[in-house]
Scaffold this motif. Structure first.
Motif, PDB file in Angstrom:
ATOM      1  N   THR A  50       1.948 -49.974  21.106  1.00  0.00           N
ATOM      2  CA  THR A  50       2.534 -48.774  21.681  1.00  0.00           C
ATOM      3  C   THR A  50       3.070 -49.072  22.998  1.00  0.00           C
ATOM      4  N   ILE A  51       3.871 -48.067  23.392  1.00  0.00           N
ATOM      5  CA  ILE A  51       4.439 -48.205  24.696  1.00  0.00           C
ATOM      6  C   ILE A  51       4.706 -46.922  25.394  1.00  0.00           C
ATOM      7  N   THR A  52       4.347 -46.799  26.503  1.00  0.00           N
ATOM      8  CA  THR A  52       4.423 -45.445  27.418  1.00  0.00           C
ATOM      9  C   THR A  52       5.827 -45.185  27.929  1.00  0.00           C
ATOM     10  N   SER A  53       6.111 -44.157  28.417  1.00  0.00           N
ATOM     11  CA  SER A  53       7.438 -43.876  29.151  1.00  0.00           C
ATOM     12  C   SER A  53       7.712 -44.648  30.007  1.00  0.00           C
ATOM     13  N   SER A  54       6.659 -45.106  30.743  1.00  0.00           N
ATOM     14  CA  SER A  54       6.698 -45.884  31.789  1.00  0.00           C
ATOM     15  C   SER A  54       6.862 -47.630  31.487  1.00  0.00           C
ATOM     16  N   GLY A  55       6.745 -47.735  30.380  1.00  0.00           N
ATOM     17  CA  GLY A  55       6.710 -49.210  29.969  1.00  0.00           C
ATOM     18  C   GLY A  55       5.374 -50.017  29.714  1.00  0.00           C
ATOM     19  N   ARG A  56       4.482 -49.173  29.898  1.00  0.00           N
ATOM     20  CA  ARG A  56       3.046 -49.973  29.790  1.00  0.00           C
ATOM     21  C   ARG A  56       2.913 -50.053  28.308  1.00  0.00           C
ATOM     22  N   THR A  57       2.467 -51.426  27.763  1.00  0.00           N
ATOM     23  CA  THR A  57       2.252 -51.777  26.393  1.00  0.00           C
ATOM     24  C   THR A  57       0.592 -51.946  26.013  1.00  0.00           C
ATOM     25  N   ASN A  58       0.514 -51.918  24.817  1.00  0.00           N
ATOM     26  CA  ASN A  58      -0.838 -52.021  24.159  1.00  0.00           C
ATOM     27  C   ASN A  58      -0.610 -52.763  22.826  1.00  0.00           C
TER      28      ASN A  58
END
Length: 120
Positions: A50-58
């Motif tokens: 997954t990736i958030t709108s700010s670019g943080r990934t999991n």
């Protein structure tokens, strides 16, 4: 109306690479979290990344170091770069995004799925 279109998906040899992408279109106000899930034959759907709108990934432990998720906010696109594909990676890969329409309605949208096959 919002739609997602996936591209990519071919037969890849073990150890090979593949990139799949997914683009949202329609009356979009904003897109939140985006991600990729996969469903191996005969198994449950599972998280890949997954990736958030700010670019943080999991990432799922099984793909860490091999797969990279990215997004292009200007193009409403999320991509998954898959390297060092292994025999346990074949599955139908689905993209998903949390999209808010111009009518301010938020929902999780799913792509139709891309079949990835790993075989020599």
């Amino acid at each position: 109306q919002v739609q997602r279109v996936e591209s990519g998906g071919v037969l890849v040899q073990p150890g090979g690479s593949l990139r799949v992408s997914c683009t949202a279109s329609g009356r979009i106000f904003s897109i939140g979290d985006m991600g990729w899930y996969r469903q191996p034959p005969g198994k449950e759907r599972e998280l890949v990344a997954t990736i958030t709108s700010s670019g943080r990934t999991n990432y799922a432990d099984s793909v860490k170091g091999r797969f990279t998720i990215s997004r292009d906010n200007a193009k409403n696109t999320v991509s998954l770069q898959m390297n060092s594909l292994e025999p346990e990676d074949p599955a139908a890969y689905y993209c998903t995004s949390r999209i808010t329409s111009v009518l301010m309605r938020t929902a999780d949208y799913w792509g139709r799925g891309t079949l990835v096959t790993v075989s020599s």
